[in-house]
Structures are given as C-alpha cells and as structure tokens.
Motif scaffolding. Structure first.
Motif, short mmCIF file in Angstrom:
data_model
loop_
_atom_site.label_atom_id
_atom_site.label_comp_id
_atom_site.label_asym_id
_atom_site.label_seq_id
_atom_site.Cartn_x
_atom_site.Cartn_y
_atom_site.Cartn_z
N GLN A 252 60.44 -18.53 -51.10
CA GLN A 252 61.43 -18.79 -50.09
C GLN A 252 61.20 -20.28 -49.39
OE1 GLN A 252 60.08 -14.95 -47.87
NE2 GLN A 252 62.21 -14.32 -48.23
N SER A 253 60.56 -20.90 -50.23
CA SER A 253 60.38 -22.19 -49.67
C SER A 253 61.70 -23.12 -49.38
CB SER A 253 59.34 -22.98 -50.30
OG SER A 253 59.70 -23.32 -51.38
N PHE A 254 62.44 -23.09 -50.37
CA PHE A 254 63.68 -23.73 -50.38
C PHE A 254 64.86 -22.83 -49.34
CE2 PHE A 254 62.14 -25.32 -54.31
CZ PHE A 254 62.53 -26.87 -54.27
N ALA A 255 64.63 -21.54 -49.54
CA ALA A 255 65.52 -20.90 -48.52
C ALA A 255 65.14 -21.32 -47.13
CB ALA A 255 65.15 -19.18 -48.73
N LYS A 256 63.96 -21.23 -46.76
CA LYS A 256 63.70 -21.64 -45.42
C LYS A 256 63.99 -23.20 -45.08
CE LYS A 256 59.28 -21.14 -42.85
NZ LYS A 256 57.79 -20.95 -43.06
N ILE A 257 64.10 -23.90 -45.84
CA ILE A 257 64.46 -25.32 -45.66
C ILE A 257 66.07 -25.46 -45.74
CG2 ILE A 257 64.56 -27.70 -46.62
CD1 ILE A 257 61.44 -26.98 -47.25
#
Lengths: 503, 503
Positions: A252-257
């Motif tokens: 979810q790191s890209f989803a967060k950013i």
C-alpha cells in the motif's frame, strides 16, 4: 570417388571463403562469443549510441510470439491493455521516496525542444508506477471499480553506464508492465503468483530455459514495493545468475502516497493493494546465452519464426528441377500442417554455405533434398540442437517433423536443466562459499535473512567480477534442519537462498 | 399507469443525478464537445504534461484491432517487423537537410541522465528515416538483398506547441512506420499505392470514415522525399481537412546521403529507391470526430471491443433471475458466434443509467431483456447509430445480430460519405473560394500547381482560423476542360486539387 564426404569438404571451404562461422568459442571467450553471435545470427545490429541496439526481424519475431502468448493469457485474466505517456514530470516521479532513490541515477531528462529550453525538465519513464498511479487515484472510487488491471507494451529508458550488453542490459528496452489494484491483499498476493507462473512458462515452455521461482531479499526487492517474486535463470558459462522477470506486490505504499482510496462494501474508506510486473526483451538474450553454441544461435522451435529450412542439394547430373519442386512441395505441406517452414532456393549460394547460414541463425531443423532423397521418397533431416541426421519418408512427413520439433523443444530444456542443476552447489560455510564462487557455481546456502549480512557478503566478495548477492529464496525450499546456521553470519538460518554474481 | 414511458422518465432523471451525458453539443461547440466526449467515453485521460494523453483500454482496443489487420496484410507482402532505438545522435539526424528542416523545431532533446550532463545531446525520434538508413546502407550490398522491407510499431515525439488535441495532435503518439528499399522506381511506386490502399481500408472498412486518395503538393510533401500520397478525411463540423495517413516515395535523396548502394544484376553500382509510410493513433480521433454525437461516442462495429451490450431490465414483480439468465445465455450465444458481446449485470445501476453509459461509450448495439421479452422469446435491440429499436426473436439471434452489425457498419460509412460529399464545393474563382471557406466547405478547385501560388493562397487566407492550403490532388480527377484557369493565379490549370483549412 574417395571415402571423404565431398559435401563436408566443400562446406569447410565455403566457411573459410565467406567468413561464415564465429571467431570466438562459447566456452573460451563467452563475452566475445555472445557479442558476435547476436550480430552474426542477425538478431541485433549495434547502434551508434552506446547501450542502444537495433532489434532485427529475427529477434522481433521471437518477441512477437512471446507477446502473443502473454497477451492472450492476461486477457483471460481480464487484464486490459492501455498506453500511458513516455514522459513524467519531476514532481510526480519523485513522490515515492524509495522508488525514486532506486531509479534516479538512471533517469534520462529532456530539457530542450527545438532550440528552446523547457520550463521544467521532463523525465523519460524508467518504469511507469508514478506515471499511472495518479490516475488510478482518479478512476478508483468504490469497491465496484476494483480490481483495476492494466497492462502496457512499451519502451522504457534506464540510462545505465555499466556494461551494456545486447538484450541483457540496454539503455532502452521493450517490455510489458502490468499495474493492478485490488481491494484485498489476498487478491493481490494471488495475482503476483499467477503472473509469475506465466513468466515461468515463457522461459520454460517457450524459450526452453529452466528457471527458479522465488522471492527477492529486502535489499534486492523492487524499490518502493512490499515484496518481489522472480524467476531466476543461470548462465553456466559465466557462473552468473540472471533475473528473468519479476512480479511485485507493491503493498500500500504507492496507494498511500498517490491517495488511491475506495469506499468498501461496508461504506468505509479503504486503501487499495497494488501489484506491478514485467518481462522484457532480456528474455531473448537469456535464451541465446543458454542454448547458443559455436555454430551460432540455437532457437527453440516454439519461438523460431522459421522452424524448418528446406535446402535443395542438386548434383550436376541430377534432376535439379525435380529437387526444387520437391523442396517447394515440402514447404507447402509443412505450412499447411501449421509448421513454419521455408525453402532457401537461392542459386548463388552452395548448399554448404546455406547449412552454415541457417545454423548460424539457429533454425531448429534443416531438411536437405538431393537426388538420392528424391529417388528414395525421403528427405534428410538434420537437427540443429544435436546435429542428429535422419532420413524421413515423405509419407506423413509433416506429422513426423512436428514430432521432431517437439523432441527438440524438450531436449533443449532437458539439456539446459541438466547443465544448470550440475552448477548448483550446496554450501554451508564461508570457505565453501568462496570456493564455489570461483568454480562459477550457483550457490544454495542457509541464510539468516538479515540485510546487514547480505551487505557484508557483497562487501567481502567485491572485486573485478562484481560482488555476490542473493538471487532469490526459492519457493521450493529444501528441508532446513533445526540448528542449521547461516553460512555467512553463523546465526541461526531462516531459509535456503540462492547466491551468486549476477547480470 | 399513465401513458408516459416510465423508463424514459427514469433515464432522464438518472442522467441529471449522475452527471452522465455531455455538457456540449457537437454542432454548437465542436471543440469542447470533442474534448469532453473523448474523456466521458473513457478513451482518453488528460495527462499532467500538456500535449500528452493516456490511451485508456477503450481506445487501445481499437488500436489493437487496426494493428492486427495491418500487421497481417504487410506480412502477406513480406514486410517484416523490427525495432530501432528511440534515440538519434544529432550528426545522423541532421544529415538530410530538407528533412531536418522539416522536423528540427519539434525535436525533443535529452541532455542529462541522473545528475550528469550527456557529452552530446541526443534527440528523440520524430520519425525514423535517419535512425534506420545508416543500417540499410550496411545491410544492402547486392541486388539479392533487395527489396528490404521493414516496419516498426512504436512511439514518436514531436514537441509541437500549437493546439494539442487528443489523438489528432499530441506530442507523443503511437504509429507504425514502414521503411523499404527497392532496386527500381517501379517497385517503389507500386508499393506506395499498395500501402495507401491499406490505409484507405483502415479508414473506410474499419473506421467507416470516407477518405480521398491523392497526392500532396510540393509544399506539403514529406520533408526530404520525392512525392507523398495521402488519404485525406474531412470534418464537416469544423470545415477542416485532416491528413489521414501518408505513404511516401522518398526517391533516392536519402539513398544518396546515407550511401545506400548495391551491385545490380549487371554487376554495376546502383542506388536504391526508398519508401516510408505510416499511420497513427490519429485514426481514432478522426473516427470520433466523424461519427460521435450528442450522446457520446459512436463506434463502428468492426473496431468496437464490445459490439453488443446486453442489459437486463427487471421489473419488481417479474422473474428477475430468468431475465439475468437470459442475458447470460444471450452473451454466450453471441460470443460463440464470434460477436464481441458482454452483459452489464451490475445491480447498483438502473437500466436507464446503463443505457446512457453504454451510449456514451458508443457500443454499436444494445440488447435489452425485460419480462415482456422473456415471455415473448425475443429481445429488444437498439442501434447506437440510428436509435432504431427492433424486437428480435431469440431463434437465430446471433445471425440476425451479425446482420444488424453489418448494417450499422455500412450505415455509418454511408451517412458520413453523404455528409462529406455535401461539403465539397467546386470553385473556379477567388471570390467563390473565400465564400466556400467561410461556409466550411471542402474546396475542389483547378490549380496551376505552382508552389508560389500555394504560398500566396496561404498568405492571403491567414487569420485566426489558420491559413488554407492544398490537402491533396485526388487520384480521381474530374475532367479538366482545356482552357480552365487556376482559381488563384489565373494561369492555366494543371489539375483539380482539394483546398481547405486543416488539422
């Protein structure tokens, strides 16, 4: 007539005359052999910009076959093709910190158009996570918009400075990149493996190259992602591993950013789980390295645009027209049976020259038709992989040729598998490790799975040949008896991991 | 129950609620209508770099269908796919003087990688003549190496600053570019027309867009080439011509500069004749402009990835499950017959919303299945092009749907042809010419074929709307009676030529 085979004598002579044949041997000068065989086999032409290569039709046709297979498979999975721009604005490119750290040194920047400077420099995509995900955020609103599964076939640019090698490491390359978003980690995990299995099939079923499926270490995983799975191949001649293709769970790191949120079935705000995955024209280079020999390329039948070449072998007092007609008939019959065959009827080259030429290009099966064959209602078939010669009666020719092609495909895989397996060295101590590296082995060793230890191994093995690192922890894990220690740190081992130098 | 159609009332309501539907009308605000329909129809997403666009799956699937057709046709012609690099070194790019003059202002330059400046800036290909021809020179030695016929599917970049428009004029676009070399001008001339015919078929048979085949003027021909043939389309709403695709005979100018020589059959040194030809994703934009309407896109069946959408129309006291099953059965039956059909069974949207949604996306045929249809063993079919509704009995459904799709394809072409033909204005004097331009006509006028006269027309018509210029001299020439004078210069006319403003 002497006992000497006149054809053979002629062939050698022609080789000398025409310069056909390779100057380097695979086992003696692997690097030079490879550079020569990709050019002489008409796969590649070197280009006047370093690290860029021309993919000639002989290579492109292989890429098209792999594309055809993969496209059909992902369409079954309801993944759709799209096309996103080549260019990325710097602000977006730099949003995910780990990600840009991984790619920044290799990014090519456009700063001018015509005579004018651009207001802001624009990056050329090294990969498209940051190109795409702002729009994923826009398109995904509710759980019914999920999964979102896109793929694109495109070129990407990574301006590397170390050792450009055709297919294997080039500044521009062709690939597909899949980018998907799911409501749950379970779906995301499942897709990662489904795609990895397609990559295994590309290598093993199409390119006849054995690979190991496994997981990358934290140090080697995709910059910004959660975990990376890989199919790893091995090149016995250089003792180097090579990453075949990777399927990443981005978590979810890209989803967060990029704020890729959705309203779930309960009406709550949730964040998507994402994957990205790709395979490149590198596949073709791995195939060449694994199967090629001192006569040139060796193409697996499944990816050869010409599977069978038919060559007339006229003799001066023989029925030349009959031989040429038989060649044409043979090609027609094979084509109708779905076999990709062509005849080489050129009258300015000798049969011997043609043998060498098509051997260099790696055509899986050669069919020769001479007066004796014509008289006996047979053809002479010569396998590129083994050199084995057989006479095949013209009755049922197509079916028999098909069987031979299947045998060649399987044999290429079996031979490569055997060679690769023979290179695997199980190692339990540091001393064994260093010996195995010198012997160009693929090391399988118990490891504590600590990042610092991997960094330490890299530092300790640094040298002219490049440092050794983890290749992957294979999914297919041998038993790890309790009390087994890490070969490098002496701490308790957590898993078996492949180590080696790599491309 | 009142006489009012309850579905109709509901549909309007839904449109209002959901914002489905277009804010602009095609006949009133064509530019805004186009920008809106490409986005609402899910063809395009605007990108954060001006002049770059995201091709969403709905557009990409059309491109893939055109690719499939064209690839199969050129392979029959023994043209092979290859891939040449994205980058060109400045020295090579600038070799052909006229050519670079044509492209120089639009070339994007890479000057940095990571933090380092490149030694020499590197251009991104605006087209690949100069990328490829140094290697043509290398590969071509004798007459047996000819013809050399290559094609590539790729992206190119032309950093234009005027009026970016999705599909029509973008800084990066997708295309195929064919590059071929022949021993004789006759072969070269013949191929130019063979390829042009394929381009006509793409427009007329696939996209249902009528085009005129013709030759470009000296001023409008490809920079550095000998002559350019074109298929030209016309957009009645704006009164602008649009270059559909071009097939160039390059003559020997590139051969001279890149030294592409060969030994002919007589053993003499000769120079090759070359062609280049390409069509781009612009094709999709022309199709949208020609067929789209105030409800959204209108896709010709041959290029629609979904040709038929099946929508259940359940009523509260009806057999809902039966209706859904009938939808699934219908799709299955159509698919098995080779028709690209899908059902929209989502339960969170009303039938009315779905009608609007799929109309916006331009699906050629909608099939509605409600309780009455179920009871009568029929389905309701609604054509996207004409809005015509018919009840089709389920017996032989697939065959009848196939016929309807053929009719739609033909009708789209016929209507467009009629509209286009109505715009053609034959003009013999300057006054008639200026009136016709104001009336958004496509001008067909007798012309003296002098470059200065075309330049003069451009100068005299310059204005907010852009200057008028020649579009092409159609191959299909009306009779030109002796003594006919040029509409612009008053000199003797040599040919009929289309004139107009253009994209």
């Amino acid at each position: 007539m002497s006992g000497k085979d006149p054809k053979k004598g002629k062939k050698k002579e022609v080789k000398k005359e025409t310069g056909l044949g390779l100057s380097y041997k695979k086992d003696e000068n692997f690097g030079e052999w490879y550079s020569e065989v990709v050019v002489s086999g008409e796969m590649i032409e070197y280009y006047d910009i370093s690290g860029c290569y021309i993919l000639r039709p002989w290579a492109m046709s292989i890429w098209e076959i792999l594309q055809g297979f993969f496209n059909a498979e992902i369409k079954k999975m309801k993944i759709k093709n799209a096309y996103f721009p080549l260019f990325v604005s710097p602000a977006v490119l730099q949003k995910e910190k780990d990600h840009i750290e991984g790619f920044a040194p290799e990014v090519a920047w456009v700063t001018k158009s015509g005579e004018s400077d651009l207001e802001v420099p624009i990056a050329i995509r090294p990969t498209s996570e940051t190109v795409m995900y702002p729009y994923f955020s826009k398109w995904i609103r509710g759980h019914r918009d999920l999964p979102l599964r896109l793929n694109q076939w495109c070129n990407v640019v990574r301006w590397e400075f170390s050792n450009p090698t055709p297919f294997i490491r080039s500044r521009e390359f062709l690939w597909q990149e899949g980018h998907t978003a799911f409501a749950t980690k379970e779906e995301s995990d499942a897709e990662v493996l489904e795609i990895l299995e397609l990559y295994r099939r590309i290598y093993e079923e199409f390119l006849a190259v054995p690979v190991s499926k496994g997981k990358k270490s934290e140090l080697e995983k995709f910059a910004g992602g959660l975990y990376t799975t890989t199919v790893e191949a091995f090149i016995p001649n250089t003792g180097r591993g090579i990453q075949g293709a990777t399927s990443h769970c981005l978590g979810q790191s890209f989803a967060k950013i990029f704020e890729i949120n959705f309203e779930n079935e309960k009406g709550e705000k949730a964040m998507v789980w994402q994957n990205s995955w790709g395979f490149t024209t590198r596949t073709i280079g791995v195939m060449i390295m694994v199967h090629g020999d001192d006569k040139g390329l060796v193409l697996p039948p499944k990816v050869a645009s010409t599977q069978v070449v038919v060559i007339p072998v006229p003799y001066k007092d023989a029925n030349t027209q009959g031989i040429y007609d038989a060649c044409a008939t043979t090609v027609k019959e094979l084509n109708e049976f779905g076999i990709r065959a062509e005849a080489d009827l050129r009258d300015n080259y000798s049969p011997g020259w043609k043998y060498s030429h098509w051997e260099m290009k790696g055509v899986p099966l050669r069919i020769e038709i001479g007066p004796k064959d014509l008289a006996n209602n047979q053809v002479r078939a010569v396998r590129r992989d083994s050199g084995a010669k057989t006479d095949i009666p013209v009755a049922n020719l197509a079916e028999q040729v098909k069987d031979v092609l299947i045998t060649i495909q399987q044999n290429l895989f079996d031979v490569a598998k055997q060679k690769g397996d023979a290179c695997v060295q199980i190692v339990k101590t540091w001393d064994e490790f260093t010996v195995a590296l010198v012997q160009k082995k693929l090391v399988l060793a118990p490891w504590c799975d600590e990042e610092d230890v991997e960094k330490d191994v890299k530092a300790r093995t640094k040298g002219e040949m490049g440092a050794a690192k983890t290749l992957c922890s294979p999914f297919d894990q041998p038993e790890l008896p309790e009390g087994t220690m890490c070969f490098a740190s002496g701490k308790p081992a957590k898993k078996w991991t492949y180590w080696g130098r790599s491309y």
